[in-house]
Design a protein around this motif. Sequence first.
Motif, PDB file in Angstrom:
ATOM      1  N   ARG A 178       0.812  -1.211   0.000  1.00 41.94           N
ATOM      2  CA  ARG A 178       0.000   0.000   0.000  1.00 41.94           C
ATOM      3  C   ARG A 178       0.839   1.252   0.000  1.00 41.94           C
ATOM      4  N   THR A 179       1.977   1.194   0.697  1.00 45.49           N
ATOM      5  CA  THR A 179       2.752   2.423   0.862  1.00 45.49           C
ATOM      6  C   THR A 179       3.879   2.553  -0.152  1.00 45.49           C
ATOM      7  N   ARG A 233      19.514  -9.152   2.397  1.00 49.74           N
ATOM      8  CA  ARG A 233      19.909  -8.629   3.698  1.00 49.74           C
ATOM      9  C   ARG A 233      18.855  -7.650   4.185  1.00 49.74           C
ATOM     10  N   ARG A 244      17.653  -4.302   5.881  1.00 50.35           N
ATOM     11  CA  ARG A 244      18.251  -2.971   5.977  1.00 50.35           C
ATOM     12  C   ARG A 244      18.042  -2.373   7.357  1.00 50.35           C
ATOM     13  N   GLY A 245      16.935  -2.736   7.978  1.00 50.69           N
ATOM     14  CA  GLY A 245      16.659  -2.170   9.297  1.00 50.69           C
ATOM     15  C   GLY A 245      16.708  -3.248  10.354  1.00 50.69           C
ATOM     16  N   SER A 246      16.078  -2.976  11.482  1.00 51.18           N
ATOM     17  CA  SER A 246      15.984  -3.983  12.520  1.00 51.18           C
ATOM     18  C   SER A 246      14.556  -3.998  13.016  1.00 51.18           C
ATOM     19  N   PRO A 257      28.212  -2.155   5.578  1.00 48.37           N
ATOM     20  CA  PRO A 257      27.400  -2.517   6.747  1.00 48.37           C
ATOM     21  C   PRO A 257      26.684  -1.298   7.287  1.00 48.37           C
ATOM     22  N   PRO A 258      25.536  -1.496   7.934  1.00 47.15           N
ATOM     23  CA  PRO A 258      24.787  -0.326   8.427  1.00 47.15           C
ATOM     24  C   PRO A 258      25.572   0.413   9.502  1.00 47.15           C
ATOM     25  N   ARG A 260      19.924   1.287  11.699  1.00 47.75           N
ATOM     26  CA  ARG A 260      18.818   0.328  11.639  1.00 47.75           C
ATOM     27  C   ARG A 260      17.704   0.716  12.600  1.00 47.75           C
ATOM     28  N   LYS A 261      18.106   1.220  13.769  1.00 45.28           N
ATOM     29  CA  LYS A 261      17.079   1.637  14.723  1.00 45.28           C
ATOM     30  C   LYS A 261      16.332   2.855  14.189  1.00 45.28           C
ATOM     31  N   LEU A 307      15.720   3.535  11.205  1.00 47.27           N
ATOM     32  CA  LEU A 307      14.777   3.063  10.190  1.00 47.27           C
ATOM     33  C   LEU A 307      13.525   2.482  10.848  1.00 47.27           C
ATOM     34  N   ARG A 308      13.729   1.816  11.976  1.00 47.06           N
ATOM     35  CA  ARG A 308      12.599   1.204  12.670  1.00 47.06           C
ATOM     36  C   ARG A 308      11.713   2.258  13.316  1.00 47.06           C
ATOM     37  N   ASN A 323       1.069   8.910   2.931  1.00 45.85           N
ATOM     38  CA  ASN A 323       1.105   7.811   1.977  1.00 45.85           C
ATOM     39  C   ASN A 323       0.634   8.363   0.637  1.00 45.85           C
ATOM     40  N   THR A 324       1.549   8.434  -0.321  1.00 49.65           N
ATOM     41  CA  THR A 324       1.190   9.055  -1.599  1.00 49.65           C
ATOM     42  C   THR A 324       0.177   8.219  -2.356  1.00 49.65           C
ATOM     43  N   SER A 381       1.111   6.270   8.674  1.00 49.70           N
ATOM     44  CA  SER A 381       1.784   6.068   7.392  1.00 49.70           C
ATOM     45  C   SER A 381       0.853   5.516   6.323  1.00 49.70           C
ATOM     46  N   LEU A 382      -0.389   5.209   6.688  1.00 49.73           N
ATOM     47  CA  LEU A 382      -1.280   4.629   5.694  1.00 49.73           C
ATOM     48  C   LEU A 382      -2.127   5.686   4.984  1.00 49.73           C
ATOM     49  N   ARG A 429      -5.709  -2.911   8.717  1.00 47.95           N
ATOM     50  CA  ARG A 429      -4.452  -3.636   8.559  1.00 47.95           C
ATOM     51  C   ARG A 429      -4.672  -5.115   8.343  1.00 47.95           C
ATOM     52  N   ALA A 430      -5.545  -5.726   9.143  1.00 52.53           N
ATOM     53  CA  ALA A 430      -5.631  -7.186   9.090  1.00 52.53           C
ATOM     54  C   ALA A 430      -6.799  -7.667   8.254  1.00 52.53           C
TER      55      ALA A 430
END
Lengths: 355, 552
Positions: free
Chosen positions: A218-219, A302, A304-306, B76-77, B82-83, B85-86, B93-94, B147-148, B549-550
């Motif tokens: 969706r995104t 791989r 990219r995030g965690s 490597p990150p 990585r955090k 990104l999380r 949301n386009t 984000s939706l 979502r579900a």
Amino acid sequence: MPSASSFRPVIGVKRPAGGVCRTFADKSSAMPEAKEGAKGPNMEQQEHVSEEAAKMAKMTGGEGPDIEGTGTPVQEILAGDKEARKQAPQVMKDSIKAGTGAQNAKPATGRSFSTMARRRAADMTPGIDESAGLPPSMLPTADQRALYAQEQQPLAPQPVQEEKKGHKFPLPALPLPSNGNKDHRYDPVVDQITNLLMRDGKKAVAQRNMAAILSTFRTAPPPTYNPLRPLLPGAPPASHLPLHPVLYLTLAIDSIAPLLRIRSQRGAAGGGVALQIPVPLGLQQRRRTAFTWILDAASKKRSRGSGKDQFALRVAEELIAVVEGRSTVWDKRAAVHRLGTTARSNLTHGNRGRR
Amino acid sequence: MSSSVCLRCFKRALIPPESSSSLTTAHRAAFSTSPSLSANPPKKKPSVGKTQGKSQAKPGKTLRLTKNKRVQTGRPPAPGERKALRKRIVLSNTNALDVPGLENLTTENVKDTGRLRELEGRVLGFGEDTVDAMRALEAFKPGQGWSLFKRPAALVRKDMIELGEAVQNAKENNSVARRVVFGERGSGKSVLLLQGMAMAYLQGWVVLHFPEARPITNAQTAYQPIQTAEGETIYVQPHYIAGVLGNIAAANRGLLNDLRLSKQHKLPIPLQSNISLTRLVELGARDPQLAYPIWKAFLSEMTAPSQPEKQGQLRPPVFVGMDGVDHIMRMSAYLDTDMKPIHAHDLAIARDYASLLSGKTPLPNGGIVMAATSASTRPAVPTLDHFLARKHAETHAQALTTIRDALLDQAKTAKSIQDIDLTNLEALTPASFPPPLALQAQNLQYLVLRFHDQNASLHSLRKYLHSFAPKLPEWNPFEAMDQHVADVMQTGVGVTKMEGLSKEEARSVMEYYARSGMMRGAVTEGLVSERWTLAGGGIVGELERGAVRARF
């Protein structure tokens, strides 16, 4: 999406019924008589190669060889003959009038929102000649376009049920549908893929992963189709996919699904080499094979995030890569089909019998 | 005589952990009896001699398992990438459809309470300005489903309207409202806090926000002891406070630019007497060692009386928010010099917030101090739970007491029991009361109606009504109460429980989902009813999970 077929053809040719066959040691001079309507050993020849290729192309949505030989297409006759055009069936008249060459078909542009979104860098897109356009088989027909355009309109919320005749909610229409139970709650593809995502029997985790995959669809920006990797015929315009994630998933899986698998029969070829026999697959098995390939490819990527959803994200990325024609799974599918074509002569293995 | 402090620990304590981690030089103890773990690897034997030991495998004949070799491909990150990104917060949301006719939460809407009331049950978007400010305060959280959709929007609920009225009231009367919001997971506590902050921001308030209380107490940031004027030891967390100050500066920049210092502060660095508050706060954000003194100075500036006639001395009302407040209502994970856990209220920043919440620090220009509990990362906080339950029950008990008093008045004057008006009693819905009161309300309703049906004497009714008193939850006397928490909660802090949505509200939200293209299918009464029930009676987070979502 092809409908589930209960019909599965039997491989090989059936032997004639006992008693009709005359063995070489049979002394009697009377020739056996074939039963009425029974087929002899050489009456069911395999199809000509081009005929088979044409059938295969029809299944995969391409254009096969011209099996009609040197005949002139009706369209050409009609184009030159005014009289014949008058007498032509209505369908042909319509198609001539509308000029519906598939080249003219365009996706409906009824979207009120911008599709300007992140695009992948130019060097990452596989070399596509933009002017060539998509193969005609990938473009939707007029009916399909109408259907998609209709689906694309946000459904206006229906008014609260106005007439209440003694029931809080309307009574169900009878007879109840055979799939109106909990086993058919979700879409069949979603159901099957969720189960294939499941590890160690943890279905809730698999369901969360499935939800994450669909949210990614969706995104993520709408995919760009690759004409070199034709999807299922009649795929909707790419811009429609993000708002219909289940269709997105189904399109990816069904486009990559192989038509057959290769069964290796040991000892059949002689000399210790396994004989490779192509076996057609049913719908569920095709999807299962396709998704197993996708899982293999995704597990080699791989993260990219965690966090919890990384696996789902990788699977979603692989599925998007399939639709965009970047995935290596396409090569796997082509390899299986190529092997199936070369090994098709082994189909009659059962017929030859053993000495 | 040996010192009670280990000298090596003392030396290590002098270097703040944040700075030590970034140092490139390796620290090594001067002397150690433990074997070195970083010894040089043993030298490889010279080239493969065929005569050497049999254990040497021939090349090409060993089983090479590629899966056992880790092949590093690509970069490597980086640490923290990585955090990041999380925890990334995406607010658009386009692909989602633009909802036609989606109004914004504007200053005009918020200022007029009547206007806000009209908007109840509708979904309102946040303007770009508001979104930027709220994002700077970290009021949007990952996992909230922003984000939706095309742009952030939230439902106007009854609780939000009450909060809007409190904001108006505080502005007009310079009063302070102190409130703790609690409720089930996904019931909309954090979003209510966000809406409250947005309303305050739109009316020109200064908004301070602690997006999570957990990192204050879980011993992840550096701390150091200081002495207060009263001789108590409290602990400041320089890096955390600097981060909060940075957020405050980013969110309130437009407002604080016009405000000047009004007092002389004792700060470690010399300051110009007339610098703007933005400048002050930014100084603290830049240097963690200055952060706490500057936070105190900023707080005292905000709590100084407003002098609109002097330039730059106007002091607007303040909104102070904290999410996950239960984490500062218990012992923290930090240890003091005696290796005893430190109470969260001895951490400087939590102490300041608690004194705002308890009203010990007055806000002379009016303001709102609001806290939301966290249901997904819930620590055990028996004292806070007790006070929340008790205060929640108190609000309901009042309804029961009013009904009883009305019945008693009638019983005194009426000639017979049949003259008593029972409409209020019959309209009572015991199920809407919290558990201990629900049974009592049921009993009251049942017994009084029994008296009425049996035509009992007025005396017996009066006797029963006199004996009736709502029972509130009591603290178990055999358990120790957390006195720090009790002191805060016993000071007239209001509590609000977030309940589920009504079906009309659920329908409005689901229509918004459908219009955004995130939920397929028609929004019918049957579907709304089904989703509402599956969402535990309209718990909005669950409703979104189930509908968007579900549900495929």
